[in-house]
Design an enzyme around this catalytic site. Sequence first.
Site, PDB file in Angstrom:
ATOM      1  N   LYS A   9       0.682  -1.369   0.292  1.00 50.15           N
ATOM      2  CA  LYS A   9      -0.114  -0.037  -0.043  1.00 50.15           C
ATOM      3  C   LYS A   9       0.691   1.146  -0.269  1.00 50.15           C
ATOM      4  CE  LYS A   9      -1.774  -0.583   4.110  1.00 50.15           C
ATOM      5  NZ  LYS A   9      -1.357  -2.005   4.383  1.00 50.15           N
ATOM      6  N   ARG A  84      -9.569   1.027   8.533  1.00 45.84           N
ATOM      7  CA  ARG A  84      -9.077  -0.471   8.738  1.00 45.84           C
ATOM      8  C   ARG A  84     -10.152  -0.930   9.549  1.00 45.84           C
ATOM      9  NH1 ARG A  84      -2.740  -1.358   9.285  1.00 45.84           N
ATOM     10  NH2 ARG A  84      -2.450   0.537   8.111  1.00 45.84           N
ATOM     11  N   ARG A 125      12.400  -5.669   4.940  1.00 48.37           N
ATOM     12  CA  ARG A 125      11.885  -4.231   4.867  1.00 48.37           C
ATOM     13  C   ARG A 125      12.768  -3.554   5.688  1.00 48.37           C
ATOM     14  NH1 ARG A 125       5.977  -1.924   4.930  1.00 48.37           N
ATOM     15  NH2 ARG A 125       6.047  -2.576   7.006  1.00 48.37           N
ATOM     16  N   ARG A 158      11.755  -1.032  11.083  1.00 46.85           N
ATOM     17  CA  ARG A 158      10.455  -0.906  11.787  1.00 46.85           C
ATOM     18  C   ARG A 158      10.264  -1.573  13.069  1.00 46.85           C
ATOM     19  NH1 ARG A 158       5.214   0.218   8.383  1.00 46.85           N
ATOM     20  NH2 ARG A 158       4.363  -0.866  10.024  1.00 46.85           N
ATOM     21  N   ARG A 169       0.121  -8.772  13.149  1.00 45.18           N
ATOM     22  CA  ARG A 169      -0.790  -7.508  12.404  1.00 45.18           C
ATOM     23  C   ARG A 169      -1.759  -8.282  11.058  1.00 45.18           C
ATOM     24  NH1 ARG A 169       4.680  -5.228  10.793  1.00 45.18           N
ATOM     25  NH2 ARG A 169       3.507  -3.877   9.484  1.00 45.18           N
TER      26      ARG A 169
HETATM   27  P1  ADP Z   1       1.175  -1.920   8.154  1.00 34.43           P
HETATM   28  O1  ADP Z   1      -0.045  -1.589   7.196  1.00 34.43           O
HETATM   29  O2  ADP Z   1       2.433  -2.216   7.203  1.00 34.43           O
HETATM   30  O3  ADP Z   1       0.910  -2.689   9.170  1.00 34.43           O
HETATM   31  P2  ADP Z   1       1.007   0.795   8.871  1.00 34.43           P
HETATM   32  O4  ADP Z   1       2.214   1.672   8.849  1.00 34.43           O
HETATM   33  O5  ADP Z   1      -0.040   1.354   7.977  1.00 34.43           O
HETATM   34  O6  ADP Z   1       1.603  -0.504   8.795  1.00 34.43           O
HETATM   35  O7  ADP Z   1       0.689   0.963  10.505  1.00 34.43           O
HETATM   36  C1  ADP Z   1       1.251   0.664  11.667  1.00 34.43           C
HETATM   37  C2  ADP Z   1       0.450   0.464  12.691  1.00 34.43           C
HETATM   38  O8  ADP Z   1      -0.284   1.727  12.771  1.00 34.43           O
HETATM   39  C3  ADP Z   1      -0.524  -0.525  12.737  1.00 34.43           C
HETATM   40  O9  ADP Z   1      -0.214  -1.996  12.998  1.00 34.43           O
HETATM   41  C4  ADP Z   1      -1.715  -0.095  13.634  1.00 34.43           C
HETATM   42  O10 ADP Z   1      -1.039  -0.321  15.060  1.00 34.43           O
HETATM   43  C5  ADP Z   1      -1.503   1.400  13.473  1.00 34.43           C
HETATM   44  N1  ADP Z   1      -2.449   1.946  12.462  1.00 34.43           N
HETATM   45  C6  ADP Z   1      -2.348   2.381  11.321  1.00 34.43           C
HETATM   46  N2  ADP Z   1      -3.308   2.594  10.714  1.00 34.43           N
HETATM   47  C7  ADP Z   1      -4.410   2.541  11.376  1.00 34.43           C
HETATM   48  C8  ADP Z   1      -5.699   2.569  11.501  1.00 34.43           C
HETATM   49  N3  ADP Z   1      -6.465   2.947  10.294  1.00 34.43           N
HETATM   50  N4  ADP Z   1      -6.487   2.239  12.524  1.00 34.43           N
HETATM   51  C9  ADP Z   1      -5.607   1.886  13.532  1.00 34.43           C
HETATM   52  N5  ADP Z   1      -4.680   1.749  13.861  1.00 34.43           N
HETATM   53  C10 ADP Z   1      -3.739   1.874  12.687  1.00 34.43           C
END
Ligand code: ADP
Length: 179
Positions: A9, A84, A125, A158, A169
């Site tokens: 994404k 999400r 990554r 990360r 996750r």
């Molecule tokens: P990825 O999709 O690779 O897990 P992101 O960088 O998009 O990583 O998100 C990292 C973390 O941030 C997620 O695991 C979650 O804890 C939090 N997060 C991100 N977007 C949301 C969201 N829309 N709602 C709730 N938590 C979120």
Amino acid sequence: LLGAPGAGKGTIAQQLGSRYRVPWISTGELFRSHLANQTELGRLASASMAAGGLVPDDVTCAMIADRLDRPDVRQGFILDGFPRTCVQADALTGLLAASSPGRCLDQAIVVKCPDCLIIDRLRSRRVCSSCGRSFNMVTRPPREPGICDACSSPLIRRADDQPDIIAARLATYREQTAP
Ligand code: ADP
């Protein structure tokens, strides 16, 4: 852009953002910058992020409402990783309806990728500590080891790209986002 962690994404969102000259809005990046700046919001988000779960909907929706209120999104924007949950999806509909009349999303794109590939990708990554650009030590290494091609800042792994957190996750995605 919707999709499991590691599906791609962020990479696609950044490419689309530069092509269409609209801001890339990643909730994950926003949370990470709050964490780095040790804000109250960062404190609220940190435990969920560290465990591979989702930050509570009210916190996430308030942060997005604030971001979508800024002037740079008037010509459009790309959301990466939001919504999400079903609650977040409904909140987004409400936010758009409450902004300028007739504003709506053009597309919702789901990025699909098999879990085995996701696990490999997340393990190798590395991300830029400054601009957030992603690299892969095997398939897309930086020109200079450990340094971002775009802004020359150091690359880091990360904290949530560890095997047990990756599994959490993926489970969170299946349970709360896929619906
Ligand atoms: P990825 O999709 O690779 O897990 P992101 O960088 O998009 O990583 O998100 C990292 C973390 O941030 C997620 O695991 C979650 O804890 C939090 N997060 C991100 N977007 C949301 C969201 N829309 N709602 C709730 N938590 C979120």
